[in-house]
Design a protein around this motif. Structure first.
Motif, short mmCIF file in Angstrom:
data_model
loop_
_atom_site.label_atom_id
_atom_site.label_comp_id
_atom_site.label_asym_id
_atom_site.label_seq_id
_atom_site.Cartn_x
_atom_site.Cartn_y
_atom_site.Cartn_z
N GLY A 1 41.06 -54.76 112.31
CA GLY A 1 40.96 -54.32 110.92
C GLY A 1 40.71 -52.83 110.74
N LYS A 2 40.28 -52.16 111.78
CA LYS A 2 40.04 -50.72 111.66
C LYS A 2 41.32 -49.94 111.40
N ARG A 3 42.41 -50.46 111.90
CA ARG A 3 43.65 -49.68 111.83
C ARG A 3 44.68 -50.28 110.88
N THR A 4 44.40 -51.47 110.35
CA THR A 4 45.41 -52.11 109.50
C THR A 4 44.94 -52.24 108.06
N PHE A 5 45.93 -52.32 107.19
CA PHE A 5 45.66 -52.55 105.78
C PHE A 5 44.96 -53.89 105.59
N GLU A 6 45.46 -54.89 106.31
CA GLU A 6 44.91 -56.23 106.18
C GLU A 6 43.46 -56.26 106.69
N CYS A 7 42.66 -57.10 106.07
CA CYS A 7 41.39 -57.47 106.68
C CYS A 7 41.68 -58.71 107.51
#
Ligand SMILES: *Cc1c(COP(=O)(O)O)cnc(C)c1O
Length: 478
Positions: free
Chosen positions: A345-351
């Motif tokens: 989740g640090k690098r993606t839009f999605e949680c």
């Protein structure tokens, strides 16, 4: 029935076993039947209102004892991507093993944002994106992620470009300068959308004209860049299309890379459709220079046979990936600044995110790269063959020689050529025996096929032309 019992029944492993076996039987029958093309149309087209009414009525019916009939109904009323006459949009007929892995990931439902919720899928994501990064020609300190579609991946890449190239910290302070990106006028609309979402407005999307082969005219980059500068715009990135969506034309990535190096711009390659050719020795020349990109997007659900959605975004420099989203979420991870590949989740839009890596990993472990390579080469070879067939028939013409597996062509009606090609495509859609789409090129309508199904053959393509030739004869307008 008391609710507790209902829940027990819904989670019963024995019910699951029965329903799953039934569904697999239904799907196997279905796949066998779509491969006998004379028995089945590829698209059971109905007007939207008609389909809505059908499902509204269905929704009113008593509860089902057994969902099999509903499964069957859904199948019958859908577009059949495994049919060899499916050659419309760029979505792949999914690899069946990957679809089965989808059932596995749906049952496990590990959410991925933090390591503890993706003990398997986070490492697999690192492995498959590292593998793809290597294929793209990147060396070791790259960083890759999987996300939900090319649209979101392109937006994520442009956010990273902004973090790297804007003169202020836009994430903290909001936008103060007039940021802009440069992209070919043939780029996918999601680039335009991403730039607008980022607040660049229409002035911030500088569209570079294309040449007769629909590729970005890279010799114009310098003058457009200077003009933008004079207008007070701060260009942060150039986006190459590999390939563009309408025609399948590949931009000259080498030249874009050189231009970006000269001006210290971010170089992003939108390889959502065509980036996959790096897996083929025969066709990877199409993306020469892709390894000089700062970021690359590749959709696995297009040329790489994965069920939608499944997209890779690869950064040449590992740190760039961690600057995209900088806010703190203390309850998820304690230190936002550290580069923890295992907290997705640090690098993606999605949680919460689908375990997309599973499908790719299982496919690679079972069939190896050879299967991906075969798919790419079969589809590209077939597009070239189709172009030859069209060229050999006097009533048809090509819009351009295909580079990718996308072919644009039209019937040479002596008058009203646009309207009549539109009508021809509409009749074909209503008939349902083939599924193709259409596109506008320089104001003219062309029919368009994306050859996505490796089971489509030359015979199918001949049958398509013959079918349409028959339809032309029956067109009252003609
Ligand atoms: C398909 C495509 C996109 C959009 O990707 P989605 O996965 O549909 O969101 C973006 N760019 C190009 C070049 C494409 O072909």
């Amino acid at each position: 029935m008391p609710d507790y019992q209902l829940l027990q029944q819904a989670f019963s492993p024995e019910n699951f076993r029965r329903q799953a076996h039934q569904l697999v039987d239904v799907l196997a029958e279905y796949l066998a039947s779509v491969q006998k093309i004379e028995e089945k149309t590829v698209i059971p087209f109905r007007e939207p209102e008609q389909n809505l009414r059908y499902w509204q009525e269905d929704f009113q019916k008593p509860l089902l004892e057994d969902p099999t009939e509903l499964f069957q109904d859904i199948i019958n009323r859908s577009t059949h991507l495994h049919h060899s006459h499916y050659m419309g949009h760029q979505v792949t007929p999914p690899l069946l093993l990957a679809a089965l892995s989808g059932m596995l990931s749906d049952v496990l439902n590990n959410g991925m944002a933090v390591y503890e919720m993706g003990l398997v899928s986070n490492p697999l994501e690192k492995i498959v994106t590292d593998w793809l990064a290597k294929k793209l020609g990147f060396d070791n300190d790259t960083s890759g992620l999987l996300t939900s579609g090319g649209t979101l991946a392109n937006l994520t890449a442009l956010l990273a470009a902004r973090a790297a190239k804007a003169s202020t910290d836009v994430w903290e302070e909001g936008s103060t300068d007039n940021l802009a990106v440069m992209v070919s006028e043939e780029a996918h609309y999601c680039i335009d959308r991403a730039a607008r979402i980022m607040g660049m407005g229409s002035k911030g999307i500088i569209k570079i004209p294309v040449n007769e082969r629909y590729q970005m005219r890279t010799e114009l980059l310098e003058s457009y860049f200077q003009a933008a500068h004079q207008q007070g715009l701060h260009v942060i990135a150039v986006i190459g299309s590999a390939c563009s969506t309408s025609t399948g034309a590949y931009d000259n990535l080498e030249e874009i890379a050189t231009f970006c190096q000269q001006h210290q711009l971010w170089f992003h390659t939108d390889g959502a459709h065509g980036g996959a050719v790096v897996l083929s020795e025969k066709y990877k020349y199409l993306v020469k220079g892709i390894e000089k990109s700062d970021s690359v997007v590749v959709d696995f659900h297009k040329m790489l046979m994965m069920p939608a959605l499944s997209t890779a975004l690869i950064f040449r420099n590992e740190t760039d990936a961690y600057h995209t989203f900088q806010q703190k979420a203390q309850y998820l991870w304690s230190n936002q600044q550290s580069m923890e590949w295992y907290n997705s989740g640090k690098r993606t839009f999605e949680c919460t995110k689908l375990m997309m890596s599973l499908k790719i990993y299982v496919s690679l472990r079972t069939y190896g790269e050879a299967l991906f390579r075969a798919n790419i080469e079969v589809l590209h070879d077939l597009a070239r063959r189709f172009a030859e067939i069209i060229t050999a028939r006097s009533q048809w013409e090509l819009a351009l020689q295909p580079e990718s597996n996308i072919v644009c062509f039209r019937y040479c009606f002596p008058q009203q050529i646009n309207v009549l090609n539109q009508q021809l495509r509409k009749r074909l859609l209503e008939d349902g025996s083939f599924y193709i789409v259409q596109t506008m090129l320089r104001g003219d309508t062309f029919l368009r096929v994306s050859l996505m199904n490796p089971l489509t053959s030359e015979t199918d393509l001949l049958a398509l032309l013959e079918k349409m030739e028959e339809m032309v004869k029956k067109m009252p307008e003609y």
